[in-house]
Design an enzyme around this catalytic site. Structure first.
Site, PDB file in Angstrom:
ATOM      1  N   GLY A  54       0.819  -1.209   0.000  1.00 31.40           N
ATOM      2  CA  GLY A  54       0.000   0.000   0.000  1.00 31.40           C
ATOM      3  C   GLY A  54       0.850   1.255   0.000  1.00 31.40           C
ATOM      4  O   GLY A  54       0.561   2.203   0.727  1.00 31.40           O
ATOM      5  N   HIS A  55       1.918   1.240  -0.819  1.00 31.81           N
ATOM      6  CA  HIS A  55       2.799   2.400  -0.923  1.00 31.81           C
ATOM      7  C   HIS A  55       3.631   2.280  -2.193  1.00 31.81           C
ATOM      8  O   HIS A  55       3.595   1.269  -2.885  1.00 31.81           O
ATOM      9  CB  HIS A  55       3.707   2.518   0.307  1.00 31.81           C
ATOM     10  CG  HIS A  55       4.627   1.352   0.488  1.00 31.81           C
ATOM     11  ND1 HIS A  55       4.289   0.261   1.262  1.00 31.81           N
ATOM     12  CD2 HIS A  55       5.859   1.088  -0.011  1.00 31.81           C
ATOM     13  CE1 HIS A  55       5.278  -0.609   1.232  1.00 31.81           C
ATOM     14  NE2 HIS A  55       6.247  -0.129   0.460  1.00 31.81           N
ATOM     15  N   ALA A  56       4.379   3.341  -2.479  1.00 29.38           N
ATOM     16  CA  ALA A  56       5.346   3.360  -3.583  1.00 29.38           C
ATOM     17  C   ALA A  56       6.650   3.927  -3.016  1.00 29.38           C
ATOM     18  O   ALA A  56       6.699   4.370  -1.869  1.00 29.38           O
ATOM     19  CB  ALA A  56       4.843   4.224  -4.737  1.00 29.38           C
ATOM     20  N   ARG A 101       2.463  -0.579  -4.898  1.00 31.05           N
ATOM     21  CA  ARG A 101       2.332  -2.014  -4.782  1.00 31.05           C
ATOM     22  C   ARG A 101       1.467  -2.373  -3.586  1.00 31.05           C
ATOM     23  O   ARG A 101       1.505  -1.716  -2.551  1.00 31.05           O
ATOM     24  CB  ARG A 101       3.691  -2.700  -4.691  1.00 31.05           C
ATOM     25  CG  ARG A 101       4.414  -2.738  -3.353  1.00 31.05           C
ATOM     26  CD  ARG A 101       5.073  -1.456  -2.875  1.00 31.05           C
ATOM     27  NE  ARG A 101       5.777  -0.713  -3.876  1.00 31.05           N
ATOM     28  CZ  ARG A 101       7.031  -0.907  -4.239  1.00 31.05           C
ATOM     29  NH1 ARG A 101       7.753  -1.790  -3.630  1.00 31.05           N
ATOM     30  NH2 ARG A 101       7.580  -0.156  -5.156  1.00 31.05           N
TER      31      ARG A 101
END
Length: 137
Positions: A54-56, A101
């Site tokens: 839940g981040h990049a 992702r």
């Protein structure tokens, strides 16, 4: 941030050495994968139905491996999405910078091994999806 897309993320076959006593897979930075390994971590004991990621990242390259069990990885470049299922310890998913992702559908007992190109830096994370979308244009 270079503008990578989900199509720059790929499955990387890793060298599997078979021996009657068991298999071994070796990953060497800048040889097996296109970056030097600065950090290794792994996710495990993930409760059923939970998601991770839940981040990049602004600059981080990663190789994500299902060291045990299986899980899915959703990749999103702000315009395109793709889902990759990982279920073999001799294949990894190369994730390039600037890709959102999410990891999900973890099987019981799964272990997600991550090899990273940088040491941990909170400044490299993009944790807000709307901020990510703005950065991606």
């Amino acid at each position: 941030m270079k503008h990578y897309s989900v199509y720059d993320c790929s499955i990387v076959p890793l060298n599997k050495i078979h021996n009657r006593a068991g298999n071994i897979t070796v990953v060497e930075g800048e040889t097996s994968i296109p970056f030097d390994i600065k950090r290794v971590y792994y996710l495990y004991d993930i409760p059923g139905g939970e998601e991770r990621g839940g981040h990049a990242h602004h600059g981080l390259f990663q190789l994500i491996v299902a060291a045990s069990g299986s899980f899915e990885v959703m990749l999103n470049d702000g315009h395109n999405k793709k889902i990759v299922r990982l279920n073999r310890p001799d294949f990894g998913l190369l994730v390039v910078p600037g890709i959102w992702r999410e990891l999900f559908e973890f099987s019981s007992g799964s272990v997600c091994l991550v090899l990273a190109s940088m040491k941990y830096s909170e400044d490299d994370y993009i944790r807000d999806y709307e901020e990510f979308r703005k950065l991606k244009g």
